[in-house]
Design a protein around this motif. Structure first.
Motif, PDB file in Angstrom:
ATOM      1  N   ALA A  73     -25.323 -24.588   6.368  1.00 17.53           N
ATOM      2  CA  ALA A  73     -26.100 -22.883   6.895  1.00 17.53           C
ATOM      3  C   ALA A  73     -27.235 -23.190   7.765  1.00 17.53           C
ATOM      4  O   ALA A  73     -28.353 -22.911   8.548  1.00 17.53           O
ATOM      5  N   SER A  74     -28.090 -24.315   6.563  1.00 17.25           N
ATOM      6  CA  SER A  74     -29.440 -24.532   7.203  1.00 17.25           C
ATOM      7  C   SER A  74     -29.799 -25.861   8.039  1.00 17.25           C
ATOM      8  O   SER A  74     -30.892 -25.869   8.659  1.00 17.25           O
ATOM      9  N   SER A  75     -28.748 -26.790   8.901  1.00 22.69           N
ATOM     10  CA  SER A  75     -29.351 -27.422   9.192  1.00 22.69           C
ATOM     11  C   SER A  75     -29.335 -26.884  10.874  1.00 22.69           C
ATOM     12  O   SER A  75     -29.139 -25.827  11.200  1.00 22.69           O
ATOM     13  N   SER A  76     -30.010 -27.675  11.393  1.00 26.32           N
ATOM     14  CA  SER A  76     -30.470 -27.311  13.068  1.00 26.32           C
ATOM     15  C   SER A  76     -29.767 -28.378  13.534  1.00 26.32           C
ATOM     16  O   SER A  76     -29.972 -29.525  13.884  1.00 26.32           O
ATOM     17  N   SER A  77     -29.708 -27.371  14.960  1.00 23.26           N
ATOM     18  CA  SER A  77     -29.834 -28.152  15.955  1.00 23.26           C
ATOM     19  C   SER A  77     -31.264 -28.618  17.292  1.00 23.26           C
ATOM     20  O   SER A  77     -31.897 -28.302  17.286  1.00 23.26           O
ATOM     21  N   LEU A  78     -31.001 -29.988  17.708  1.00 23.97           N
ATOM     22  CA  LEU A  78     -31.640 -30.912  18.303  1.00 23.97           C
ATOM     23  C   LEU A  78     -32.313 -29.355  19.278  1.00 23.97           C
ATOM     24  O   LEU A  78     -32.985 -29.831  20.411  1.00 23.97           O
ATOM     25  N   THR A  79     -31.211 -29.246  19.927  1.00 23.76           N
ATOM     26  CA  THR A  79     -31.016 -28.713  21.265  1.00 23.76           C
ATOM     27  C   THR A  79     -31.659 -26.979  21.017  1.00 23.76           C
ATOM     28  O   THR A  79     -31.651 -26.087  22.129  1.00 23.76           O
ATOM     29  N   GLY A  80     -32.001 -26.660  19.763  1.00 24.67           N
ATOM     30  CA  GLY A  80     -32.263 -25.459  19.065  1.00 24.67           C
ATOM     31  C   GLY A  80     -31.177 -24.001  19.635  1.00 24.67           C
ATOM     32  O   GLY A  80     -31.472 -23.688  19.350  1.00 24.67           O
TER      33      GLY A  80
ATOM     34  N   GLY B 233     -32.857 -20.505  10.535  1.00 24.15           N
ATOM     35  CA  GLY B 233     -33.690 -20.063  10.941  1.00 24.15           C
ATOM     36  C   GLY B 233     -32.332 -19.523  11.931  1.00 24.15           C
ATOM     37  O   GLY B 233     -32.119 -18.199  12.188  1.00 24.15           O
ATOM     38  N   ASN B 234     -31.764 -19.612  13.915  1.00 25.01           N
ATOM     39  CA  ASN B 234     -31.092 -19.264  14.270  1.00 25.01           C
ATOM     40  C   ASN B 234     -29.583 -19.457  13.981  1.00 25.01           C
ATOM     41  O   ASN B 234     -28.808 -18.837  14.694  1.00 25.01           O
ATOM     42  N   ASN B 235     -29.593 -20.202  12.700  1.00 22.84           N
ATOM     43  CA  ASN B 235     -27.793 -20.078  12.761  1.00 22.84           C
ATOM     44  C   ASN B 235     -27.405 -18.919  11.356  1.00 22.84           C
ATOM     45  O   ASN B 235     -28.118 -18.381  11.314  1.00 22.84           O
ATOM     46  N   HIS B 236     -26.125 -18.577  12.068  1.00 19.23           N
ATOM     47  CA  HIS B 236     -25.581 -17.878  11.310  1.00 19.23           C
ATOM     48  C   HIS B 236     -24.176 -18.146  10.638  1.00 19.23           C
ATOM     49  O   HIS B 236     -23.464 -18.885  10.883  1.00 19.23           O
TER      50      HIS B 236
ATOM     51  N   ASP C  81     -28.977  -9.212  13.852  1.00 20.48           N
ATOM     52  CA  ASP C  81     -30.376  -9.785  13.165  1.00 20.48           C
ATOM     53  C   ASP C  81     -30.050  -9.634  11.686  1.00 20.48           C
ATOM     54  O   ASP C  81     -31.029  -9.670  10.817  1.00 20.48           O
ATOM     55  N   TYR C  82     -29.288 -10.559  11.494  1.00 20.60           N
ATOM     56  CA  TYR C  82     -28.170 -10.796  10.053  1.00 20.60           C
ATOM     57  C   TYR C  82     -28.201 -11.672   9.954  1.00 20.60           C
ATOM     58  O   TYR C  82     -27.228 -12.482  11.014  1.00 20.60           O
ATOM     59  N   SER C  83     -28.248 -13.073   9.439  1.00 23.84           N
ATOM     60  CA  SER C  83     -27.820 -14.548   9.534  1.00 23.84           C
ATOM     61  C   SER C  83     -26.859 -14.980   8.483  1.00 23.84           C
ATOM     62  O   SER C  83     -25.618 -15.862   8.957  1.00 23.84           O
ATOM     63  N   VAL C  84     -26.202 -13.993   7.768  1.00 22.27           N
ATOM     64  CA  VAL C  84     -25.317 -14.495   7.064  1.00 22.27           C
ATOM     65  C   VAL C  84     -24.409 -12.677   7.301  1.00 22.27           C
ATOM     66  O   VAL C  84     -24.907 -11.651   6.319  1.00 22.27           O
ATOM     67  N   LEU C  85     -22.994 -12.323   7.594  1.00 20.68           N
ATOM     68  CA  LEU C  85     -22.035 -11.400   7.196  1.00 20.68           C
ATOM     69  C   LEU C  85     -21.026 -11.781   6.502  1.00 20.68           C
ATOM     70  O   LEU C  85     -19.813 -12.557   6.591  1.00 20.68           O
ATOM     71  N   VAL C  86     -20.765 -10.807   5.253  1.00 24.39           N
ATOM     72  CA  VAL C  86     -19.832 -10.611   3.978  1.00 24.39           C
ATOM     73  C   VAL C  86     -18.542  -9.891   5.340  1.00 24.39           C
ATOM     74  O   VAL C  86     -19.197  -9.024   3.948  1.00 24.39           O
ATOM     75  N   PHE C  87     -17.686 -10.526   5.150  1.00 25.57           N
ATOM     76  CA  PHE C  87     -16.376  -9.324   5.318  1.00 25.57           C
ATOM     77  C   PHE C  87     -15.461  -9.609   3.621  1.00 25.57           C
ATOM     78  O   PHE C  87     -15.321 -10.548   3.407  1.00 25.57           O
ATOM     79  N   TYR C  88     -14.988  -7.896   3.222  1.00 22.91           N
ATOM     80  CA  TYR C  88     -14.902  -7.923   2.643  1.00 22.91           C
ATOM     81  C   TYR C  88     -13.064  -7.782   2.196  1.00 22.91           C
ATOM     82  O   TYR C  88     -13.311  -6.079   3.119  1.00 22.91           O
ATOM     83  N   GLY C  89     -12.464  -7.190   1.050  1.00 21.31           N
ATOM     84  CA  GLY C  89     -11.500  -6.251   1.517  1.00 21.31           C
ATOM     85  C   GLY C  89     -10.442  -7.248   1.270  1.00 21.31           C
ATOM     86  O   GLY C  89      -9.829  -8.700   0.974  1.00 21.31           O
ATOM     87  N   HIS C  90      -8.904  -6.486   2.043  1.00 19.17           N
ATOM     88  CA  HIS C  90      -7.872  -6.830   1.638  1.00 19.17           C
ATOM     89  C   HIS C  90      -6.855  -6.645   2.982  1.00 19.17           C
ATOM     90  O   HIS C  90      -5.982  -6.830   2.666  1.00 19.17           O
ATOM     91  N   ALA C  91      -7.760  -6.461   3.943  1.00 20.96           N
ATOM     92  CA  ALA C  91      -7.138  -6.335   4.867  1.00 20.96           C
ATOM     93  C   ALA C  91      -7.713  -7.630   5.998  1.00 20.96           C
ATOM     94  O   ALA C  91      -8.618  -7.248   6.559  1.00 20.96           O
ATOM     95  N   GLU C  92      -6.967  -8.794   5.717  1.00 25.69           N
ATOM     96  CA  GLU C  92      -7.227  -9.845   6.965  1.00 25.69           C
ATOM     97  C   GLU C  92      -7.176  -9.585   8.006  1.00 25.69           C
ATOM     98  O   GLU C  92      -7.778 -10.610   8.747  1.00 25.69           O
TER      99      GLU C  92
END
Length: 341
Positions: free
Chosen positions: A73-80, A111-114, A19-30
């Motif tokens: 992030a906002s570029s789209s694919s011709l194949t969808g 769009g459908n990009n993540h 449900d989210y386009s952007v997932l931001v991981f943060y912290g000190h545990a790589e």
């Protein structure tokens, strides 16, 4: 949206992350961040050999061209097909490229990009995390839980830099106190560094003394939040205290003592001004706490304080006599106390 540490595993396992386009991981545990990222890509059935479907960027690339991130992030694919972009780096490298992503109207451009962003050095105080957490199309995911091997490696490196020696018992105590949280371990070692272990030998007594100081400060902050009518902050601090194995009796006793302090102040204020009462109070009130305690005296009536004190003392007697306490009931009681008007 910001997830709590306990929600993260369920979030990764379920499909709610779609449900989210952007997932931001943060912290000190790589290591944890890499595992979560790999799990999401696996669940999304990503072909990492497909140059368009999967793109990986380094933080330095984004820093050199801040517009690159929003463009990809906002570029789209011709194949969808869905497109996944993974970026890893420091806050200073990614921040300028991340800002356009939480601007109004950006959600439609995804769009459908993540986009998965891994911030290696961000803490909860980072300003950009607040902006990201306020966006419906973004989720911020804290990653402070890390492996024992990573914690032990961090201890060894830190002690080497400080020219300290330590034994297995000291290392084991530090690992247990850290509770898989590298941020907690870093904070505790920083306090110990100020304390300067005798003969540069890190032992259990030194660790316990510094850890106890932290617990006392948390207990004090929790008590002030409860009587200042801040239920959310009080509940968060209470969970932390319980995770540190602070006894329920100690928590209730601290609340009772503070309640008695407010009653004494209000009694002194009946003959003098409240400001004068705070100057006369023994033991002296820490100057930084004066504004908050003044507001508490004005917020609570004598009757409310007397009734709360009786309830607190009854609860303490009950817990001492039975040796049992229900955490859920304790939290509910303290939340009611914090919400008292």
């Amino acid at each position: 949206m910001k997830l709590t540490a306990r929600q993260v595993s369920g979030f990764i396992a379920k499909k709610s992350w779609r449900d989210y386009s952007v997932l931001v991981f943060y912290g000190h545990a790589e290591d944890s961040m890499r595992q979560y990222c790999a799990k999401i890509l696996q669940n999304a059935d990503i072909d990492q050999k497909d140059a368009f479907q999967y793109l990986r960027l380094d933080g330095k690339e984004v820093q050199s061209d801040p517009k690159l991130l929003s463009y990809e992030a906002s570029s789209s694919s011709l194949t969808g097909q869905d497109r996944w972009i993974v970026v890893q780096g420091k806050v200073t490298e990614i921040e300028s490229g991340l800002k356009p992503l939480y601007s109004t109207g950006m959600a439609k451009r995804f769009g459908n990009n993540h986009l998965i962003i891994i911030l290696e050095d961000a803490t909860t105080k980072a300003a950009l995390l607040k902006h990201c957490g306020n966006c419906d199309w973004m989720v911020t995911i804290p990653c402070y839980e890390t492996s024992i091997d990573t914690l032990q490696e961090y201890i060894a490196t830190f002690c080497k830099e400080q020219n300290w020696t330590y034994d297995f018992e000291a290392e084991d105590m530090l690992v247990n106190l850290a509770a898989n949280n590298l941020d907690v371990l870093s904070h505790l070692l920083g306090k110990i560094a100020l304390y300067q272990p005798e003969n540069n030998r890190l032992d259990q007594d030194t660790i316990a003394a510094c850890a106890e100081q932290d617990q006392q400060q948390s207990l004090q902050d929790f008590t002030l939040a409860t009587f200042s009518g801040k239920p959310q902050k009080a509940d968060a601090l209470l969970r932390g205290l319980l995770e540190q194995k602070t006894s329920a009796v100690a928590i209730l006793r601290n609340l009772s003592m503070h309640c008695m302090k407010l009653l004494r102040l209000k009694s002194l204020a009946a003959e003098n001004s409240l400001d004068q009462a705070m100057k006369l109070h023994q033991p002296p009130i820490f100057f930084k706490q004066i504004p908050e305690i003044r507001n508490q005296c004005q917020r609570w009536s004598n009757q409310q304080l007397a009734e709360s004190l009786k309830t607190l003392l009854d609860q303490e007697v009950l817990m001492k006599s039975t040796g049992f306490h229900d955490i859920v009931l304790l939290r509910q009681f303290i939340l009611r106390l914090a919400k008292t008007r």
